[in-house]
Design a protein around this motif. Sequence first.
Motif, PDB file in Angstrom:
ATOM      1  N   THR A 162       0.930  -1.155  -0.066  1.00  8.38           N
ATOM      2  CA  THR A 162       0.100  -0.154   0.189  1.00  8.38           C
ATOM      3  C   THR A 162       0.769   1.106  -0.059  1.00  8.38           C
ATOM      4  O   THR A 162       1.837   1.267   0.479  1.00  8.38           O
ATOM      5  CB  THR A 162      -0.881   0.308   1.304  1.00  8.38           C
ATOM      6  OG1 THR A 162      -0.163   0.310   2.460  1.00  8.38           O
ATOM      7  CG2 THR A 162      -1.689  -1.403   1.483  1.00  8.38           C
ATOM      8  N   GLY A 163       0.289   2.247  -0.659  1.00  5.98           N
ATOM      9  CA  GLY A 163       1.154   3.408  -0.743  1.00  5.98           C
ATOM     10  C   GLY A 163       2.362   3.248  -1.745  1.00  5.98           C
ATOM     11  O   GLY A 163       3.501   3.846  -1.778  1.00  5.98           O
ATOM     12  N   GLY A 182       7.308   4.256  -1.166  1.00  3.98           N
ATOM     13  CA  GLY A 182       6.645   3.084  -1.768  1.00  3.98           C
ATOM     14  C   GLY A 182       7.242   3.153  -3.237  1.00  3.98           C
ATOM     15  O   GLY A 182       7.493   1.846  -3.388  1.00  3.98           O
ATOM     16  N   GLY A 183       7.514   4.051  -4.030  1.00  4.23           N
ATOM     17  CA  GLY A 183       8.328   3.904  -5.205  1.00  4.23           C
ATOM     18  C   GLY A 183       9.425   3.248  -5.266  1.00  4.23           C
ATOM     19  O   GLY A 183       9.875   2.395  -5.966  1.00  4.23           O
ATOM     20  N   LEU A 196      -7.861   2.457   1.164  1.00  7.42           N
ATOM     21  CA  LEU A 196      -7.693   1.953   2.483  1.00  7.42           C
ATOM     22  C   LEU A 196      -9.088   1.651   3.202  1.00  7.42           C
ATOM     23  O   LEU A 196      -9.126   0.960   4.136  1.00  7.42           O
ATOM     24  CB  LEU A 196      -7.015   2.694   3.455  1.00  7.42           C
ATOM     25  CG  LEU A 196      -5.298   2.756   2.876  1.00  7.42           C
ATOM     26  CD1 LEU A 196      -4.655   3.627   4.108  1.00  7.42           C
ATOM     27  CD2 LEU A 196      -4.687   1.434   3.050  1.00  7.42           C
ATOM     28  N   ASP A 197     -10.263   2.088   2.390  1.00  6.77           N
ATOM     29  CA  ASP A 197     -11.620   1.338   2.985  1.00  6.77           C
ATOM     30  C   ASP A 197     -11.964   0.368   2.048  1.00  6.77           C
ATOM     31  O   ASP A 197     -13.041  -0.228   2.599  1.00  6.77           O
ATOM     32  CB  ASP A 197     -12.478   2.886   2.801  1.00  6.77           C
ATOM     33  CG  ASP A 197     -12.203   3.887   3.371  1.00  6.77           C
ATOM     34  OD1 ASP A 197     -11.812   3.606   4.565  1.00  6.77           O
ATOM     35  OD2 ASP A 197     -12.508   4.956   3.111  1.00  6.77           O
ATOM     36  N   ALA A 234       1.112   3.296   3.139  1.00  9.39           N
ATOM     37  CA  ALA A 234      -0.006   4.195   3.075  1.00  9.39           C
ATOM     38  C   ALA A 234      -0.226   5.059   4.254  1.00  9.39           C
ATOM     39  O   ALA A 234      -0.442   4.333   5.265  1.00  9.39           O
ATOM     40  CB  ALA A 234      -0.972   3.765   2.293  1.00  9.39           C
ATOM     41  N   ALA A 235      -0.429   6.316   4.251  1.00  6.04           N
ATOM     42  CA  ALA A 235      -0.489   7.150   5.415  1.00  6.04           C
ATOM     43  C   ALA A 235      -0.772   8.492   4.956  1.00  6.04           C
ATOM     44  O   ALA A 235      -0.331   8.963   4.090  1.00  6.04           O
ATOM     45  CB  ALA A 235       0.438   7.087   6.401  1.00  6.04           C
ATOM     46  N   LEU A 236      -1.557   9.301   5.818  1.00  6.44           N
ATOM     47  CA  LEU A 236      -1.787  10.544   5.712  1.00  6.44           C
ATOM     48  C   LEU A 236      -0.739  11.568   6.729  1.00  6.44           C
ATOM     49  O   LEU A 236      -0.687  11.156   7.755  1.00  6.44           O
ATOM     50  CB  LEU A 236      -3.245  10.845   6.059  1.00  6.44           C
ATOM     51  CG  LEU A 236      -3.732  12.385   5.917  1.00  6.44           C
ATOM     52  CD1 LEU A 236      -3.702  12.845   4.361  1.00  6.44           C
ATOM     53  CD2 LEU A 236      -5.128  12.711   6.423  1.00  6.44           C
TER      54      LEU A 236
END
Length: 323
Positions: free
Chosen positions: A9-10, A16-17, A55-56, A75-77
Amino acid sequence: MSSRTALITGATGFVGGHLVRRLAQAGWKVRALVRATSDTRALEQAGAERFIGDLDSVDVLAHAADGADTVFHLAALTIAKGEAPFIRANVTGTRNVVRGVLTAQHRPRRLVYLSSYAACGPARSGRPRTHGETPEPLTAYGRTKLQGEAAVHEAEQAGVQTVILRAPPVYGPGDRALLPYFRLVKRRLAPAPAGPELRTHMVYVEDLAAALARAADAPPGTYAVAEPVEHRWSAVVGAMADSLGTKPVRVPLPPAAVRAAGTVAGWFGGLGVFNKEKAEEMLAPAWLCDLTGLDALLPPGTATPLADGVRRTAQWYLEHGWV
């Protein structure tokens, strides 16, 4: 060559890349959870399989995780207006990843979660914060990353091996968080809070990607990951200046001015990566963590020295017209 499968994720993000490329080059089959609107050209070049969702999307997560060896949850905010968006992305989102892992028809062996020094909080009395100390995050980002760690432990209790990596500031080619400061240094300005000089760990993005990849096989647990050197902010600025060929003027900022600037930025949802809470992180005197166990993820002598990493970063910025 390995034939293992990873779900990331992300994957279209900064860290992530780099992880996608590293795993693909090592022979992993890479899967990526991506939004329908994401730029996936780099994933296509790496041969990654794309699963459309966010993520939902627990069902999509379960399908994407099915039969994978390792799930890397990156993945994160990191910036938002108010606490609710952080909770949705970093807490609920992580719980959904855990649900996807646990409900996959063929459950993954391991879950690797990228957390942050912000989850444990700044150093206490100028010394590195140990793993055994009670975390004291300063910000909504830090609090929700810590709650994300708790969600990951739920997977551990259900029998999935888990590894949590707490990262300090990450820099390198493609980074946008430190980019505004590189631009200031290029303009011969070096603003910094007045008072005691910030001391911090740093980690070059390729080193963090390498640590994440090794986390697929390292002993389960929670690790702080960084170049094992404490840097003063003046050294970081000096490395930027050397790499850009400038001699910036130090501009001391009263703490009240830093907080005021963060408040104003927050009114607009955060300008760039700055808001009121980021201001508080900037004003903390030290961001240092206990690096016990680091050798399992970054063997001795493999971490990129700050001067080399900053030089590579600046060169990339210059080549791509970012500074």
